[in-house]
Design a protein around this motif. Structure first.
Motif, PDB file in Angstrom:
ATOM      1  N   MET A 121       0.827  -1.204   0.000  1.00 32.17           N
ATOM      2  CA  MET A 121       0.000   0.000   0.000  1.00 32.17           C
ATOM      3  C   MET A 121       0.865   1.259   0.000  1.00 32.17           C
ATOM      4  SD  MET A 121      -2.444   1.429   3.033  1.00 32.17           S
ATOM      5  CE  MET A 121      -0.938   1.779   3.975  1.00 32.17           C
ATOM      6  N   ALA A 122       1.923   1.269   0.845  1.00 30.63           N
ATOM      7  CA  ALA A 122       2.799   2.423   0.910  1.00 30.63           C
ATOM      8  C   ALA A 122       3.513   2.667  -0.421  1.00 30.63           C
ATOM      9  CB  ALA A 122       3.823   2.249   2.034  1.00 30.63           C
ATOM     10  N   THR A 123       3.974   1.583  -1.058  1.00 32.48           N
ATOM     11  CA  THR A 123       4.656   1.726  -2.348  1.00 32.48           C
ATOM     12  C   THR A 123       3.717   2.285  -3.409  1.00 32.48           C
ATOM     13  OG1 THR A 123       6.131  -0.120  -1.804  1.00 32.48           O
ATOM     14  CG2 THR A 123       5.932   0.484  -4.130  1.00 32.48           C
ATOM     15  N   THR A 124       2.498   1.736  -3.455  1.00 30.00           N
ATOM     16  CA  THR A 124       1.516   2.218  -4.432  1.00 30.00           C
ATOM     17  C   THR A 124       1.163   3.681  -4.173  1.00 30.00           C
ATOM     18  OG1 THR A 124       0.600  -0.010  -4.591  1.00 30.00           O
ATOM     19  CG2 THR A 124      -0.754   1.791  -5.417  1.00 30.00           C
ATOM     20  N   LEU A 125       0.951   4.013  -2.905  1.00 30.34           N
ATOM     21  CA  LEU A 125       0.622   5.394  -2.557  1.00 30.34           C
ATOM     22  C   LEU A 125       1.760   6.331  -2.916  1.00 30.34           C
ATOM     23  CD1 LEU A 125      -1.308   7.402  -1.156  1.00 30.34           C
ATOM     24  CD2 LEU A 125      -0.209   6.815   1.013  1.00 30.34           C
ATOM     25  N   GLN A 126       2.995   5.910  -2.642  1.00 31.11           N
ATOM     26  CA  GLN A 126       4.145   6.743  -2.968  1.00 31.11           C
ATOM     27  C   GLN A 126       4.244   6.967  -4.471  1.00 31.11           C
ATOM     28  OE1 GLN A 126       7.974   5.033  -2.018  1.00 31.11           O
ATOM     29  NE2 GLN A 126       8.875   7.040  -1.659  1.00 31.11           N
ATOM     30  N   GLN A 127       4.040   5.924  -5.241  1.00 29.46           N
ATOM     31  CA  GLN A 127       4.116   6.054  -6.701  1.00 29.46           C
ATOM     32  C   GLN A 127       3.048   7.008  -7.229  1.00 29.46           C
ATOM     33  OE1 GLN A 127       3.807   2.000  -8.027  1.00 29.46           O
ATOM     34  NE2 GLN A 127       5.974   1.536  -7.608  1.00 29.46           N
ATOM     35  N   ARG A 128       1.846   6.901  -6.707  1.00 27.91           N
ATOM     36  CA  ARG A 128       0.768   7.771  -7.177  1.00 27.91           C
ATOM     37  C   ARG A 128       1.010   9.226  -6.778  1.00 27.91           C
ATOM     38  NH1 ARG A 128      -4.862   4.325  -6.266  1.00 27.91           N
ATOM     39  NH2 ARG A 128      -4.331   2.599  -7.685  1.00 27.91           N
ATOM     40  N   LEU A 129       1.473   9.437  -5.542  1.00 25.13           N
ATOM     41  CA  LEU A 129       1.738  10.810  -5.108  1.00 25.13           C
ATOM     42  C   LEU A 129       2.896  11.415  -5.889  1.00 25.13           C
ATOM     43  CD1 LEU A 129       1.276  10.572  -1.232  1.00 25.13           C
ATOM     44  CD2 LEU A 129      -0.253  11.621  -2.890  1.00 25.13           C
ATOM     45  N   GLU A 130       3.931  10.614  -6.110  1.00 25.17           N
ATOM     46  CA  GLU A 130       5.059  11.128  -6.895  1.00 25.17           C
ATOM     47  C   GLU A 130       4.623  11.448  -8.320  1.00 25.17           C
ATOM     48  OE1 GLU A 130       8.048   8.171  -6.551  1.00 25.17           O
ATOM     49  OE2 GLU A 130       8.741   8.856  -4.571  1.00 25.17           O
ATOM     50  N   ALA A 131       3.746  10.612  -8.884  1.00 23.35           N
ATOM     51  CA  ALA A 131       3.238  10.905 -10.231  1.00 23.35           C
ATOM     52  C   ALA A 131       2.421  12.191 -10.236  1.00 23.35           C
ATOM     53  CB  ALA A 131       2.386   9.734 -10.731  1.00 23.35           C
TER      54      ALA A 131
END
Length: 413
Positions: A205-215
């Motif tokens: 979840m943290a990895t997915t959230l980080q990727q989306r926020l960075e995008a």
């Protein structure tokens, strides 16, 4: 009682559950052992009494009398229990056990003639002491087993509880903005370990959230950066327009769009956490007074003390300017600025901050309430982001007599 149990940690709940289960098992096994031994002792005592009665009868038949000191043998003994006497008079040879009496004993009796009863009585004090000693040993060993179960359950639960607390702490870090935080559980997720599965799910979840926020951050920065070039040309073209009301409107809108673009770029930098403050010690009163003068806004300034604070003057000016602009745009005059100790408070006399903004914090492109006017909603977002960079804290509230309060608390120098 239920509230007290709910207040216990998982470790204590598991330990108490295992201890309770082992206690029930130990109690059941101890009861079965006690009952089996009791039946064994009873059967042996009745058999001994019956054999003694047969021997005494042979003596009685041979001699016509009994020795009263011989196994407490007697004819028509006054101490003979009435149920046993009744059974003997009914021509039945039977026994009677008194193991729980003050002086435990076993009786055996049979009829002699028409109305007489021959009986023997064997004491069972040693047998009762043996049974009590067995009960004490069962209790002692049961206590040891329950204690060991509680210790083992506590050790097992401590490991599970530690893993869950690590997961909770990592989730709080992620919620606080640390998107690089991970649990990194040592056991692989494709097992029957539920804690490992939970840790893997949180990390995913943290990895997915980080990727989306960075995008999202890259998109915001890219859009703002791409708008800069055409806006520069548009602003140059607007300056070449002939004077007049239409030209003034175009120039104002171009300036607003350029300000929005710069705000978006600043928000992108704050989100990326790449801003580095230039911290120096400044007298807060004089610093705030200079910021107000440079801003050119009319405000009532009051400075109680001139405390020294460690801050970045340029970023503090950005914070206070945004708060003053927010107060002027969404509140009502007079705008009051108060320096007290290491804090600066900006107050207006408008409708105040809406409840959801105080509860959830400022949101981008949302001004909070229609009565507070129009805007992009980036001013407070940037103010709070810059405050975090310089180690300050911005507290938003409403005054009791009306108006919005924004207080910046700075670290002392």
């Amino acid at each position: 009682m239920r509230a007290r149990l709910n207040g216990l940690g998982l470790r204590w709940k598991i330990a108490a559950l295992l201890a309770s289960g082992c206690a029930l098992v130990a109690l059941a096994i101890g009861g079965l052992i006690h009952h089996a031994r009791y039946e064994q002792i009873s059967d042996q005592a009745r058999a001994n009494a019956t054999a003694e009665l047969i021997r005494v009868r042979k003596v009685y038949v041979a001699t016509g009398s009994v020795d009263h000191e011989d196994s407490a043998a007697a004819v028509d003994s006054p101490a003979l229990p009435s149920p046993l006497r009744k059974a003997a008079l009914e021509k039945r040879r039977t026994t009677y056990l008194e193991l729980d009496a003050r002086h435990p004993a076993v009786w055996a009796a049979r009829p002699i003639g028409e109305k007489s009863v021959l009986s023997v009585k064997l004491p069972l004090d040693e047998v009762r002491d043996e049974l009590r000693d067995l009960d004490r040993q069962l209790i002692a060993w049961g206590t040891v087993v329950v204690a060991l179960a509680a210790l083992g359950g506590g050790a097992l639960a401590s490991r599970v509880s530690r893993d869950l607390r690590t997961a909770a702490a990592t989730a709080r870090k992620i919620s606080g903005g640390d998107l690089d935080a991970r649990i990194n559980h040592p056991r692989p997720p494709r097992t029957k370990d539920e804690v490992a599965e939970l840790a893997c799910a949180v990390d995913t979840m943290a990895t997915t959230l980080q990727q989306r926020l960075e995008a999202e951050q890259r998109f915001t920065a890219d859009v703002a950066h791409e708008l800069r070039t055409p806006l520069t040309g548009l602003q140059t073209a607007a300056e070449l327009l002939p004077p007049g009301r239409p030209t003034e409107l175009v120039r104002n809108r171009v300036a607003a769009l350029r300000t929005l673009t710069e705000d978006l770029l600043e928000v992108a930098r704050l989100d990326a956490r790449i801003e580095q403050p230039d911290l120096e010690v400044h007298p807060l009163g004089k610093l705030v007074e200079g910021i107000i003068q440079r801003a050119g806004y009319k405000a009532e300034f009051t400075s109680g003390t001139d405390a020294l604070v460690r801050t970045d003057a340029r970023r503090l000016e950005r914070i206070l300017t945004n708060l003053i602009v927010n107060a002027r745009r969404h509140g009502c005059a007079p705008i009051e600025i108060l320096v007290s100790g290491a804090s600066v408070t900006v107050r207006d006399h408008g409708p105040g901050f809406p409840g959801h903004l105080l509860a959830e914090g400022p949101q981008r492109f949302l001004t909070g309430a229609k009565e507070r006017g129009q805007g992009t909603g980036l001013g407070l977002t940037i103010a709070l982001g810059q405050a975090e960079v310089i180690g300050a804290r911005v507290a938003l509230s409403n005054a009791d007599d009306g108006g919005a309060l924004a207080t910046v608390v700075l670290p002392e120098g």
